[in-house]
Write an enzyme that holds these catalytic residues in place. Structure first.
Site, PDB file in Angstrom:
ATOM      1  N   HIS A   1     -82.842 -45.518  24.742  1.00  0.00           N
ATOM      2  CA  HIS A   1     -83.836 -44.970  23.820  1.00  0.00           C
ATOM      3  C   HIS A   1     -85.009 -45.939  23.784  1.00  0.00           C
ATOM      4  O   HIS A   1     -84.863 -47.134  24.084  1.00  0.00           O
ATOM      5  CB  HIS A   1     -83.267 -44.863  22.401  1.00  0.00           C
ATOM      6  CG  HIS A   1     -82.051 -44.004  22.275  1.00  0.00           C
ATOM      7  ND1 HIS A   1     -82.017 -42.689  22.665  1.00  0.00           N
ATOM      8  CD2 HIS A   1     -80.821 -44.268  21.767  1.00  0.00           C
ATOM      9  CE1 HIS A   1     -80.826 -42.177  22.415  1.00  0.00           C
ATOM     10  NE2 HIS A   1     -80.072 -43.118  21.863  1.00  0.00           N
TER      11      HIS A   1
ATOM     12  N   CYS B   1     -76.588 -45.792  17.348  1.00  0.00           N
ATOM     13  CA  CYS B   1     -77.376 -46.767  18.103  1.00  0.00           C
ATOM     14  C   CYS B   1     -78.801 -46.882  17.566  1.00  0.00           C
ATOM     15  O   CYS B   1     -79.295 -47.983  17.322  1.00  0.00           O
ATOM     16  CB  CYS B   1     -77.392 -46.387  19.580  1.00  0.00           C
ATOM     17  SG  CYS B   1     -77.832 -44.671  19.891  1.00  0.00           S
TER      18      CYS B   1
END
Lengths: 340, 340
Positions: free
Chosen positions: A220, A140
């Site tokens: 994140h 990711c």
């Protein structure tokens, strides 16, 4: 003839990719492979998926009363492309089986780059997957960094990127213990692996990344400083970024000021499983100072690689070009560009 | 004759500064000013401190049965120097009283730079406080950034500093609500105020800071990228930094890998109130790549400005030079240099 797909591993990524495959007009999900007879097996069946299991788990599935459709090997033999979304390292073990059956396999970022012939982020290097038997879509963080780095590199040229990555400590559904009230280095000795991983996609990029792990679950966060090869105004960057594929622009003017707001946004957009496939860039964060540019982006760690897997399937198993593949993927998944 | 000190405000900073003043051979703590008759009033009395209160709070102190020693105005009249450690903005209101009584006052980072004649971090610009009547020591983040920036500027020359600040959302004793499982920008529009605040100490530094707030309590964390005016090796930096005042070096070799470890370290060092007065720099984090240097430091937001307040007192109220003042402060508080 649709491309026949098998998804091995039905966790965070596998479940999302399997669902995305079912939405593609040119693909057929033959089934998923799964080890444990839990609630996710039942929801998969209710969504119309066939279940394939390892031979040594037959008893537990019988005990759970869940009817299955065959063994993993059967699934592998029936498909054109395997998406392996098993935990880190398991993919490598599985790769022997895929080779033996002569199947094309797409692995996730948890597997080492040496396992595969190419690492691919669709809008950067789709064509590198052509003719390959074993490829990988990166993690990711690497996917999000590759997309935004490619934007800057292609549009203006990059002299250096310095990125700080604040990693969520666990996914929302994780029950394992994690850090609380703490900041952990990941790792303490720089750089973090993300910069090197980006270079499996963008070969010669001068990117330096460091990462910390913090007690959150939703996303994140990347704080990115880029030194471009020329001076560019904030307005120019904002205009160009508004047109860039798989970049969603959000603003505090709309009340989106935190990663929780991004999570909530995904629910109000009606996205399945809260998926946000795009890099989420804050309009206000974009800042230009001579050659230096700064911006902040959130990354939904569970979903951002889903469109990459779909495009990787077409890159290895069809003659469709990158733009056409991504157009189909983005339309079927409801992926947006520009300001939300 | 010792310098007579009054501490106005007995919260996170005030309590720590009052205790540190009592340890100085050349200072006398006349008393503290406090508004609320709570457990901290009782512990202050048990530590031998005199209590002064606002006139309008007499009833609540009577009701609590706590004997006080006078009103704030009495304290101000009895001292040479006031340390104002009241909440943001209150210091400005108090400043009129200090001026009226002709007292020298030292404010904290919460007050605006325009309120004072100089902002001082002892090892950077102690002498700027000379002859001033109103000065300020900056906030914890600015203090830590100023110390480390000064090190790089003085030793090698700085071309640009890019710093990411991960801020603790609340202090350990805070009971107010704070963010959980979330990352908040502070602010979303860059830069954060910290860079500009550092320039109240280091006037022309090219520093760009951004900050996020995360759900932790023990420390801030700074991830700092510096472009120096020349190439310097990691070893040279580590050697020079080992000698630098108020920089503590820690290592994952000793099991210190997170901010919680730093908190625990302070307790094993026997520090009062868990105080860590030093910038805590991880040895492994120091990284050199041409002119670019990177390091990570933790900042104990409650304690780092305590030695700065003590030195600021001597700078405005004695003829002692910076080195002698800091030597006394560091000895009495047990402040260390180099690897722990």
């Amino acid at each position: 003839m649709p491309i026949k797909i098998g998804v091995v591993g039905y966790g965070t990524i596998g479940a999302r990719v399997a669902e995305a495959v079912m939405k593609q007009p040119d693909m057929e999900l033959v089934g998923i492979a799964k080890t444990t007879p839990d609630y996710k097996a039942k929801t998969a069946i209710s969504r119309g998926m066939k279940i394939f299991i390892p031979e040594n788990s037959v008893e537990s599935w019988k005990k759970a009363g869940i009817k299955v459709d065959g063994f993993i090997e059967d699934l592998v033999r029936e498909v054109d492309v395997i998406i392996d979304a098993t935990p880190k390292g398991v993919g490598k073990a599985n790769s022997e089986m895929y080779k033996k059956e002569g199947r094309v396999a797409i692995f996730q970022g948890g597997e080492k780059k040496d396992l595969v012939e190419a690492t691919v982020v669709a809008q950067v290097n789709y064509d590198e997957a052509r003719g390959k038997r074993m490829i990988r879509v990166p993690s990711c963080n690497t996917t999000a960094l590759s997309r935004i780095s490619w934007f800057f590199e292609r549009e203006y040229g990059v002299e250096r990127i310095i990125a700080t990555i604040a990693r969520r400590a666990a996914d929302p559904a994780d029950k394992k213990e994690g850090i609380i009230d703490n900041i952990e280095f990941d790792p303490i000795k720089p750089p973090s692996h993300h910069g090197e991983d980006v270079r499996t996609v963008l070969k010669n990029l001068n990117i330096f990344t460091t990462a910390i792990k913090i007690p959150t679950t939703h996303a994140h966060l990347h704080l990115i400083n880029v030194k471009l090869r020329k001076k560019v105004s904030r307005e120019e960057i904002l205009d160009a970024l508004s047109e860039e594929r798989r970049i969603m622009l959000v603003s505090s003017e709309d009340g989106i000021t935190t990663t929780s707001d991004v999570f909530e946004l995904s629910r109000h957009l009606g996205r399945p499983m809260n998926n946000i496939y795009e890099n989420v860039v804050w309009v206000e964060s974009i800042h230009s100072e001579g050659e230096w540019v700064y911006l902040a982006q959130a990354v939904h760690q569970e979903a951002i690689v889903v469109p990459e897997n779909i495009d990787a399937i077409r890159a290895v198993a069809s003659s469709l070009d990158a733009e056409s593949s991504m157009n189909t993927t983005d339309r079927t998944l409801g992926i947006v560009r520009g300001r939300i």
